[in-house]
Design a protein around this motif. Structure first.
Motif: not given
Length: 112
Positions: A12-20, A30-39
């Motif tokens: 999940g952390t890897i997905a968070f960082l890549l998505t962000y 803010q949008t990037s953080i929200l999408r990273a949380i969903f990722g």
């Protein structure tokens, strides 16, 4: 069980960082953080689902292997018992005397 959540958290952390990092170039933070949380949540849950599916496949594989080993063991035991029985029969002097069929009936006429 401790390893399960650690692996899923890492995934999940890897997905968070890549998505962000891929999202920050085109969106506000803010949008990037929200999408990273969903990722993170998506990959964290997918990790559990995949782990469950793989464990179920592994259980079925172990059951099949167990049945195969049991069948092979049974066949081996039966073959060994058959060989031992045949060996015992060959070692014994079995006398077989052919007796004509007419002598068994003592020459009786069985016409009805």
């Amino acid at each position: 069980m401790e390893l399960n959540w650690k692996v899923n958290t890492l995934l999940g952390t890897i997905a968070f960082l890549l998505t962000y990092f891929f999202s920050i170039t085109n969106n506000i933070w803010q949008t990037s953080i929200l999408r990273a949380i969903f990722g993170f949540l998506f990959f964290f849950l997918i990790g559990y689902i995949l782990r469950f599916i793989l464990s179920q496949m592994n259980v079925k594989k172990l059951e099949n292997n167990s049945n195969l080993i049991h069948e092979q063991f049974t066949e081996d035991v039966l073959e060994q018992a058959q060989e031992e029985l045949l060996g015992e029969l060959n070692n014994e002097d079995i006398l077989f005397q052919q007796i004509p069929l007419h002598s068994l009936h003592k020459g009786e006429d069985r016409s009805s």
